[in-house]
Design an enzyme around this catalytic site. Structure first.
Site, PDB file in Angstrom:
ATOM      1  N   GLY A 129       0.672  -1.030   0.167  1.00 38.10           N
ATOM      2  CA  GLY A 129       0.299  -0.295   0.154  1.00 38.10           C
ATOM      3  C   GLY A 129       0.497   1.350   0.066  1.00 38.10           C
ATOM      4  O   GLY A 129       1.898   1.354  -0.645  1.00 38.10           O
ATOM      5  N   ARG A 130       0.145   2.762   0.604  1.00 39.28           N
ATOM      6  CA  ARG A 130       1.244   3.629   0.672  1.00 39.28           C
ATOM      7  C   ARG A 130       2.368   3.248   1.159  1.00 39.28           C
ATOM      8  O   ARG A 130       3.685   4.013   0.562  1.00 39.28           O
ATOM      9  CB  ARG A 130       0.149   4.258   1.291  1.00 39.28           C
ATOM     10  CG  ARG A 130      -1.240   5.347   0.494  1.00 39.28           C
ATOM     11  CD  ARG A 130      -1.473   6.576   1.277  1.00 39.28           C
ATOM     12  NE  ARG A 130      -2.370   7.164   0.934  1.00 39.28           N
ATOM     13  CZ  ARG A 130      -3.779   6.523   0.839  1.00 39.28           C
ATOM     14  NH1 ARG A 130      -4.059   5.407   2.003  1.00 39.28           N
ATOM     15  NH2 ARG A 130      -5.279   7.028   0.056  1.00 39.28           N
ATOM     16  N   SER A 134       1.326  -9.241  -1.985  1.00 38.89           N
ATOM     17  CA  SER A 134       0.114  -8.079  -1.685  1.00 38.89           C
ATOM     18  C   SER A 134      -1.150  -8.816  -2.785  1.00 38.89           C
ATOM     19  O   SER A 134      -0.953  -9.785  -3.199  1.00 38.89           O
ATOM     20  CB  SER A 134       0.059  -7.100  -2.310  1.00 38.89           C
ATOM     21  OG  SER A 134       0.445  -6.767  -3.384  1.00 38.89           O
ATOM     22  N   ARG A 135      -2.302  -8.864  -2.069  1.00 36.94           N
ATOM     23  CA  ARG A 135      -3.261  -9.496  -3.220  1.00 36.94           C
ATOM     24  C   ARG A 135      -3.819  -9.583  -4.521  1.00 36.94           C
ATOM     25  O   ARG A 135      -3.998  -9.782  -5.378  1.00 36.94           O
ATOM     26  CB  ARG A 135      -4.671  -8.715  -2.446  1.00 36.94           C
ATOM     27  CG  ARG A 135      -5.327  -9.457  -0.694  1.00 36.94           C
ATOM     28  CD  ARG A 135      -5.899  -8.979  -0.573  1.00 36.94           C
ATOM     29  NE  ARG A 135      -6.303  -7.099  -0.183  1.00 36.94           N
ATOM     30  CZ  ARG A 135      -6.956  -6.195   0.644  1.00 36.94           C
ATOM     31  NH1 ARG A 135      -7.375  -6.934   0.783  1.00 36.94           N
ATOM     32  NH2 ARG A 135      -7.129  -4.849   0.747  1.00 36.94           N
ATOM     33  N   ARG A 137       1.232  -3.688  12.820  1.00 40.23           N
ATOM     34  CA  ARG A 137       1.138  -3.708  14.562  1.00 40.23           C
ATOM     35  C   ARG A 137       1.718  -5.312  14.598  1.00 40.23           C
ATOM     36  O   ARG A 137       1.915  -5.776  13.363  1.00 40.23           O
ATOM     37  CB  ARG A 137      -0.497  -3.680  13.687  1.00 40.23           C
ATOM     38  CG  ARG A 137      -1.437  -2.579  13.809  1.00 40.23           C
ATOM     39  CD  ARG A 137      -1.498  -1.902  14.284  1.00 40.23           C
ATOM     40  NE  ARG A 137      -2.386  -0.390  14.382  1.00 40.23           N
ATOM     41  CZ  ARG A 137      -1.739   0.503  14.478  1.00 40.23           C
ATOM     42  NH1 ARG A 137      -0.444   0.440  14.352  1.00 40.23           N
ATOM     43  NH2 ARG A 137      -2.726   1.593  14.297  1.00 40.23           N
ATOM     44  N   GLU A 179       1.154  -4.470  23.294  1.00 34.85           N
ATOM     45  CA  GLU A 179       1.747  -2.836  23.182  1.00 34.85           C
ATOM     46  C   GLU A 179       1.171  -1.980  24.686  1.00 34.85           C
ATOM     47  O   GLU A 179       0.029  -2.486  24.135  1.00 34.85           O
ATOM     48  CB  GLU A 179       1.961  -2.004  21.985  1.00 34.85           C
ATOM     49  CG  GLU A 179       2.708  -0.574  22.328  1.00 34.85           C
ATOM     50  CD  GLU A 179       2.643  -0.149  20.641  1.00 34.85           C
ATOM     51  OE1 GLU A 179       2.175   0.519  20.725  1.00 34.85           O
ATOM     52  OE2 GLU A 179       3.061  -0.995  19.377  1.00 34.85           O
ATOM     53  N   HIS A 226       7.590   2.648  19.034  1.00 38.60           N
ATOM     54  CA  HIS A 226       5.845   3.001  18.256  1.00 38.60           C
ATOM     55  C   HIS A 226       6.596   4.450  18.122  1.00 38.60           C
ATOM     56  O   HIS A 226       6.054   5.464  17.864  1.00 38.60           O
ATOM     57  CB  HIS A 226       5.096   3.529  18.473  1.00 38.60           C
ATOM     58  CG  HIS A 226       3.900   2.211  17.583  1.00 38.60           C
ATOM     59  ND1 HIS A 226       2.716   1.994  18.213  1.00 38.60           N
ATOM     60  CD2 HIS A 226       3.431   3.217  17.382  1.00 38.60           C
ATOM     61  CE1 HIS A 226       1.621   1.849  16.860  1.00 38.60           C
ATOM     62  NE2 HIS A 226       2.411   2.712  16.652  1.00 38.60           N
ATOM     63  N   GLY A 283       6.632   5.155  14.045  1.00 36.36           N
ATOM     64  CA  GLY A 283       6.690   5.837  13.083  1.00 36.36           C
ATOM     65  C   GLY A 283       6.088   6.924  12.636  1.00 36.36           C
ATOM     66  O   GLY A 283       6.219   7.854  11.405  1.00 36.36           O
TER      67      GLY A 283
END
Length: 316
Positions: A155-156, A177-178, A236, A265, A283, A285
């Site tokens: 994805g992005r 990916s799909r 995640r 977490e 975390h 990010g």
């Protein structure tokens, strides 16, 4: 007057943008309790929650007279909100996808470089006072340039990581990916996850969290990785079976890991913290001032649209 609840301490820009509304600002930086979340759904027209505010299907079912029209989540990940249950209750859910892409990809590269070059071990050595100076065989790591990266989830964020790897480090790109993506650089789509991790030097996890990806990276996937392979998680925590990862790191069956997220977490197992072949970040990010402010303002725009009966710019 329209009543809003902001679940965490907010900057002045948010307060200015919400002037004219009846806004309650929580001044503590912890997740809401079950009682607070029930009150949020019952007493407010719109709520701006974030990671840790667990709006489950059971919670929605407990409220007979829902007032809330929108949960405008602060963050791209919203697996802490049962979006299907929210929709069934007539509540919109939104997130903040575009704002986090580059910052999260940058943290992915940070973890990749730190794990490959054993930077965490090196810093601990210097801080301990035990460093005796340079020598030719000290903390030899993996040269990242030219190695093959495997992106799990294109994805992005996955694409932003791949772009950095391809153009910045001359790394061949493979991805799981799909469906195949139309990209501005050469990249190989591999539809089998085990085959992907067996064919690359670095695995970067960039899929959304949720039931579909829970323990996607399990013992079997870890066993298929190359002995020098690195696992990087910027998505995640529960996408990775943490116990299986600890076993692999303890056994030395993979080269190492870089983690910005954890399965339970903020709890991080002692066994994980004791290992030298894993880099652990809290975390980080999206943790830059500019990015977080952009996230706030995107969430505010979603919130204002939702309480006005409009479709939020970033509805999920």
């Amino acid at each position: 007057m329209t009543k809003l609840l902001i679940a965490r301490p907010a900057p002045d820009e948010v307060r200015a943008a919400l002037a004219g509304f009846d806004v309650t600002y929580r001044d503590i930086d912890t997740p809401m309790s079950a009682d607070e979340m029930r009150a949020a759904l019952r007493d407010y027209d719109g709520v701006l929650p974030t990671l840790g505010d667990m709006f489950s299907a059971n919670l929605f079912a407990q409220i007979e007279n829902l007032r809330c029209k929108i949960l405008a989540n602060f963050g791209v990940g919203y697996n802490h909100i049962d979006a299907a249950a929210a929709k069934a209750s007539g509540i919109l859910v939104s997130n903040t996808p575009g704002a986090v892409t580059d910052a999260t990809a940058d943290i992915g590269m940070t973890l990749m470089l730190m794990a490959a070059r054993r930077a965490g071990e090196g810093e601990r050595l210097v801080r301990s006072g035990a460093w005796t100076g340079w020598h030719p065989s000290q903390l030899l790591g993996m040269h990242l340039t030219g190695k093959t990266v495997g992106i799990v989830g294109m994805g992005r964020i996955g694409q932003a990581v791949a772009q950095r790897c391809h153009f910045g480090f001359s790394m061949p790109v493979k991805y799981f990916s799909r469906s195949a993506k139309d990209l501005a650089y050469e990249a190989e789509h591999i539809s089998d996850l085990t085959a992907l991790v067996a064919a690359v030097d670095v695995v970067v996890i960039a899929v959304p969290g949720g039931d579909d990806t829970h323990h996607l990276i399990d013992a079997d996937v870890l066993a298929a990785m190359r002995p020098h392979g690195l696992l990087i998680n910027i998505a995640r925590g529960n996408i990775v079976d943490e116990n299986a990862l600890i076993d692999a790191l303890q056994a030395g069956s993979i080269g190492g890991a870089g983690l910005d997220v954890y399965e339970f977490e903020p709890a991080v197992p002692d066994a994980l913290r004791a290992l030298d072949n894993v880099v652990l970040l809290p975390h980080l990010g999206t943790a830059s001032h500019e990015v977080r402010l952009n996230m706030w303002m995107m969430a505010v725009d979603n919130l204002k649209a939702g309480v006005a009966g409009q479709t939020p710019p970033n509805a999920v």
